[in-house]
Each structure stands twice: as structure tokens, then as C-alpha cells.
Scaffold this active site. Structure first.
Site, mmCIF file in Angstrom:
data_model
loop_
_atom_site.group_PDB
_atom_site.id
_atom_site.type_symbol
_atom_site.label_atom_id
_atom_site.label_comp_id
_atom_site.label_asym_id
_atom_site.label_seq_id
_atom_site.Cartn_x
_atom_site.Cartn_y
_atom_site.Cartn_z
ATOM 1 N N GLY A 188 -5.359 4.183 -12.414
ATOM 2 C CA GLY A 188 -5.549 4.054 -10.957
ATOM 3 C C GLY A 188 -5.930 5.336 -10.133
ATOM 4 N NE ARG A 189 -1.673 9.193 -12.913
ATOM 5 C CZ ARG A 189 -1.064 7.998 -13.543
ATOM 6 N NH1 ARG A 189 -0.918 6.914 -13.022
ATOM 7 N NH2 ARG A 189 -0.719 8.248 -14.810
ATOM 8 C CD GLU B 271 3.592 -2.402 -2.890
ATOM 9 O OE1 GLU B 271 3.137 -3.024 -3.877
ATOM 10 O OE2 GLU B 271 4.447 -1.711 -2.980
HETATM 11 O O1 LIG Z 1 -4.705 -1.265 -8.836
HETATM 12 P P1 LIG Z 1 -3.359 -1.566 -8.846
HETATM 13 O O2 LIG Z 1 -3.153 -2.277 -10.210
HETATM 14 O O3 LIG Z 1 -3.147 -2.617 -7.517
HETATM 15 O O4 LIG Z 1 -2.277 -0.585 -8.785
HETATM 16 C C1 LIG Z 1 -1.929 0.347 -7.798
HETATM 17 C C2 LIG Z 1 -1.072 1.626 -8.136
HETATM 18 O O5 LIG Z 1 0.119 0.987 -8.558
HETATM 19 C C3 LIG Z 1 0.578 1.960 -9.562
HETATM 20 O O6 LIG Z 1 0.451 1.223 -10.716
HETATM 21 C C4 LIG Z 1 1.965 2.411 -9.433
HETATM 22 O O7 LIG Z 1 2.636 1.408 -8.901
HETATM 23 C C5 LIG Z 1 -0.432 2.913 -9.504
HETATM 24 O O8 LIG Z 1 -0.443 3.761 -10.800
HETATM 25 C C6 LIG Z 1 -1.473 2.370 -9.278
HETATM 26 O O9 LIG Z 1 -2.698 3.258 -8.790
#
Ligand SMILES: O=P(O)(O)OC[C@H]1O[C@](O)(CO)[C@@H](O)[C@@H]1O
Length: 527
Positions: free
Chosen positions: A270-271, A219
Site C-alpha cells: 500500500g505505502r 474506513e
Molecule cells: O488499500 P487497503 O487494502 O485499503 O489498505 C489501506 C492501508 O491499510 C494498511 O493495511 C494499514 O492498516 C496500510 O498498509 C494500507 O496502506
């Protein structure tokens, strides 16, 4: 070294289970006894917040049993191991260091010769310096004009926490003369998300931060390309507008496509990454680095409280323990988070990820199935809006849903009007007080349709106002609560393998490598 054990192997858990149904909240919260509980069952948090659990299904006997459980499961020792740099994330073989991004909590954590605290601070300082130069007009667009807007491109933890914090302080910053730049967020791969944000800003005066720890998220990479395309179409050089916040090992760190890059590492999930440059860059640009530092301070003060072995003085651990009592003894499957503050509009969305991605697990940290339920379903909305939406079920539905209210005495903008003898803020506060008692005590009526059984437990975190410090404390409270619950359930709260399968299948759909039902759905959706 702490010993890691499943919840159902603990003698203290068996004892706790014997206390199922012990406290009748209708009785406990009625009359003078209720007032006594409100005064007694109250634990100070950082930044002037208080965690009040008078309307939870606990009494001194249950609390003593919870204290035994905390001791036997070595919750504080495990927290200490975590902030001292042990490999707590067993699934990915990683340390868990988001606390260190806020303050040195214990021993220095040195990894491959790098002092991790110094690394996080150096990146925060880099973000602060960058933000100051942008605010001072020392870093401008090609035409020499000041940047007015910052857009965060990220998803999940690279979006929800920073977005919730930005929304929470936007009005406060405006009222306190610290509002520097408007922030916008692009997260969804739905093209309408990016297009709507781009339509609402002057791209020539905007900075875009590509935020992805892994640097591989579909995304985010798609939205980065979407934004670059818009910049090029506007005759602008993306390199003058794009920033990156990522880990040093990610693909984003390898190119030189960015005006500036800011780094975190794999030891901040991430969270849990609002305390790293994931939150730091956008919030320093939006409100100034001093405001961001105040958020971190509030969080660090709450982290200190989480070290206390006395559960009655450790609001994060106490909240976690009561939650496990509700989930594993009382058998409630859901928890609602209900902030009575419009500023906390997106805070429940952040908690949905933080809690459910952390503790939505069926195996323990050694990969063995557990024989008990783990993380509850979390949902929420700000009050009073929620009252006119899903509270019907909460009051009279067949499931009991434990509630976590948050309320503040003062609003942020200081603008209010007295209508029919009371201000809007008074009406807001009156409603949260009323809801706690309505849920706890209910109301009898000869018409069953109008009868409220009561007995619906809630807690409330009360503060003066949503400020940077109290927001940081609130953020850390829930992060630490979730961490302690993970320890109680003996699950690894710091990986998220459950999100992978869908991503793999989506990649197959896009490559037209499908059959059976997946192909049938792909055809229905015209892919
Ligand atoms: O910062 P990134 O690596 O793009 O990940 C975004 C999010 O995608 C995840 O891995 C879940 O798909 C989350 O844990 C994370 O916060």
C-alpha cells in the site's frame, strides 16, 4: 543469492560503531573547510536533484566504513533480488514489485504465467485511455455533462502517497496547462471528512475512485457507502460515478458496481503503491496520463541509481547508511523531514507511513527479536512554517534530531514579488541555507538561554523545481532509502502486522463484545 544477517553480526558494523562521535560538525562546517565539504559531499540524483550531506556527521573514514557495511550486508545484491522477483516480503510470502510498475529493472518477472511488468503497464494504459475519454467528454455523466472532479476514497497508502503527489503538482499543472480535473480525497472514517468533501463539490459531475488493495478496509468501505448514499439522494445512479482501484483477488473486484475497475496486485505494498493504479488513476485524471508517466520516469531513473555499488554515487543507499549510522551508532531516535516547498505540504505525512510502517519492527525477517534499534520516528512540516513551530526543540532541545531538508531554486507558479530587495523565493531559500548552518555550527553566547550548541546534523536534497520528474525521483529516493535501511536492519519492510490489533479490537467494540477497560472506554465514548 544474498545472505540475510542481523546488523549486529556484521564485522563492518562493529568497525563503524568504533567511529561514534568521530566528526564534530561545528568544526567540520566552519570556515573554508565547510565550503569544501559542501562541494565534495554531494551526490547527483535523478531529474537534476542533488543529495548534499556536507552537514552530516561523516568524513571519508566514516564513509569508507559505511561502504564496507553496504558491501558486507549485500545491499545492492538484495535490491537486485527484490526487483528480479524474489520473495522479499517474508512475513506474507510475497514478492515486492513496485519498481516494476515504473520500469523493467532486471529480468522479466513471470508469476503464474503472467508477465508482471506487462500486467502493470496494461493497467496504466487502461487508466490512461479512460482518463483521455473523460477529458474528451466521451465518458460523461447521465446528463451528458463532462466530469470536472475526481474524488479518491482510500486510506493509508491508498491515500497518503497519491494525495501528496496531487498536492505537489496541482500548481505546477495549472502553470503548465496540464490541469484537467480537480482531485479531492476522502480517507478518515470520521463522517465529517466525507461530508465536507461532498459539500464542496458538484456530485453530479464527480467521479469517485474506491481505492483499496485488500478491498476490506473498514474506513474505505464505509466511505464508499457514504458517497453512494449521497449519489442516490441526489437522484444519481452510483454505477455511473464509481470506479475501483484494487487487486484482482479483492472483494471489490468481484461485483460489477463500478463504471470501470483498475487492478494492481499483492506484490505492491500500500505505502509503495503510488506507482500503481492506486496513484495512476487519480493522477491521470487530474493532470493527464503524460504527466503521470513523467512521474514514473523520474522514479525509474532514481531506481537505476540505486543499483550502483559505489555508495558515493548511490544517493538512496548513502542516505540509508547515514541514517543507520545516526540511529545505531550515534543513538538518535528521531528524524525530521523538512521540505522548503509548500507543494510538498503532505509529503512528510506520506513518509511517516512509508518509513514507520515499513521499518517500525522489533523482529527480523525470520521473526526473531533483534538486539538493536530499528526505524526512527519520522515527522515533518514544510519550511518555513516549521521554523515557527517545533524548530526551537530542534535547535536547543536535549535530543539531537537529524534533519532531512528538501529545497528548490524556483517556485512552481512563477508568481513572486520583490519586497525589501528580495523575492519570497529568495527568502525561502535563504532560510533553508541559514538553518543548515545554524543547526550545524550553532552560536556561542554568554547568556546560556541564547546559546546554540550546534552539532545538529542535516542533509539537503536540492533541485530546480518540483516537476513530475523531480517528484518521482524524490518519491523513489525515500522508498529506496527505506528499503535499504530494512536490509541493513534485516527486517521485513513490506508487511505491517502492527496495525492489526487495533482493527480487531475496534470490531469487537462495534459488536459490543467487550469487557474491562475496553468496555469502560466504549461506554465513555457512547458506543
Ligand atoms: O488499500 P487497503 O487494502 O485499503 O489498505 C489501506 C492501508 O491499510 C494498511 O493495511 C494499514 O492498516 C496500510 O498498509 C494500507 O496502506
Amino acid at each position: 543469492m544474498a545472505t540475510w544477517k542481523n546488523l549486529d553480526t556484521l564485522a563492518s558494523f562493529d568497525k563503524l560503531a568504533e567511529l561514534k562521535g568521530r566528526v564534530n560538525i561545528v568544526e567540520a562546517m566552519s570556515g573554508e573547510n565547510g565550503a569544501k565539504r559542501v562541494a565534495e559531499y554531494n551526490t547527483p540524483m535523478a531529474a537534476g536533484l542533488n543529495y548534499n550531506y556536507a552537514a552530516k556527521e561523516v568524513d571519508d573514514t566514516v564513509l569508507d566504513a559505511l561502504a564496507d557495511l553496504a558491501e558486507e550486508q549485500q545491499l545492492v545484491e538484495k535490491y537486485e533480488e527484490l526487483y528480479n522477483g524474489a520473495i522479499i516480503n517474508t512475513g506474507e510470502g510475497r514478492r515486492v514489485l513496485h519498481h516494476l510498475a515504473r520500469r523493467q529493472q532486471g529480468d522479466p518477472v513471470i508469476v503464474d504465467g503472467v508477465d508482471k511488468r506487462k500486467f502493470y503497464v496494461s493497467q496504466q494504459e487502461k487508466a490512461a485511455e479512460f482518463a483521455k475519454k473523460v477529458h474528451a467528454g466521451e465518458i460523461t455523466n447521465a446528463a451528458g455533462e463532462k466530469f470536472t472532479t475526481v474524488v479518491q476514497i482510500g486510506i493509508g497508502g491508498s491515500d497518503l502517497g497519491p494525495r501528496a503527489l496531487y498536492i505537489a503538482l496541482e500548481n505546477w499543472a495549472k502553470a503548465n496547462d496540464t490541469f484537467k480535473m480537480e482531485a479531492k480525497f476522502i480517507s478518515n472514517v470520521d463522517p465529517d471528512d466525507a461530508a465536507a468533501v461532498l459539500n464542496s463539490i458538484d456530485v453530479s459531475r464527480s467521479l469517485f475512485i474506491v481505492v483499496s488493495k485488500s478491498g476490506t478496509t473498514l474506513e474505505t468501505l464505509t466511505n464508499e457507502a457514504f458517497v453512494k448514499d449521497a449519489l442516490v439522494k441526489a437522484g444519481l445512479d452510483p454505477k455511473n460515478h464509481m470506479l475501483a482501484a484494487t487487486s484482482e483477488t479483492s472483494p471489490l473486484a468481484q461485483g460489477d458496481d463500478y463504471l470501470e475497475s483498475f487492478f494492481m496486485d499483492d506484490f505492491i505494498g500500500g505505502r509503495y503503491s503510488s506507482s500503481s493504479v492506486v496513484g495512476g488513476v487519480v493522477l491521470s485524471l487530474a493532470f493527464g496520463p503524460d504527466v503521470y508517466a513523467r512521474i514514473l520516469n523520474g522514479a525509474a531513473d532514481e531506481d537505476e541509481l540505486a543499483k550502483n555499488k559505489d555508495i558515493r554515487k548511490n544517493p538512496d543507499m548513502l542516505d540509508a547508511l547515514i541514517g543507520v549510522y545516526e540511529r545505531n551508532v550515534q543513538g538518535y531516535p528521531t528524524t525530521a523531514v523538512l521540505p522548503y516547498s509548500q507543494a510538498l505540504n503532505r509529503f512528510p505525512a506520506h513518509l511517516q507511513q512509508c518509513d514507520m510502517e515499513s521499518n517500525g519492527k522489533s523482529v527480523n525477517r525470520d521473526g526473531e527479536p533483534v538486539n538493536y534499534v530499528t526505524g526512527p520516528i519520522i515527522f515533518g512540516e514544510p519550511g518555513t512554517n516549521g521554523q515557527h513551530s517545533f524548530y526551537q526543540l530542534l535547535h536547543q532541545g536535549t535530543d539531537i534530531v537529524p534533519l532531512q531538508f528538501v529545497g528548490y531554486r524556483k517556485n512552481q507558479l512563477g508568481v513572486d514579488v520583490e519586497i525589501q530587495g528580495t523575492t519570497s523565493q529568495q527568502k525561502l531559500c535563504a532560510n533553508v541555507a541559514a538553518q543548515i548552518i545554524a543547526f550545524a555550527c550553532g552560536k556561542d553566547d554568554e547568556n546560556p538561554n541564547k546559546r546554540f550548541a550546534g552539532g545538529r546534523p542535516s542533509s539537503i536534497i536540492i533541485g530546480d523545481q518540483v516537476t513530475p520528474e523531480s517528484l518521482g525521483a524524490l518519491l523513489a529516493h525515500f522508498e529506496n532509502k527505506i528499503m535499504f535501511q530494512g536490509f541493513l536492519w534485516n527486517v521485513n519492510s513490506f508487511d505491517q502486522e502492527g496495525v492489526q490489533l487495533g482493527k480487531v479490537l475496534a470490531t469487537r467494540v462495534l459488536a459490543h463484545d467487550t469487557d474491562g477497560a475496553l468496555k469502560a472506554f466504549s461506554d465513555l465514548l457512547d458506543i
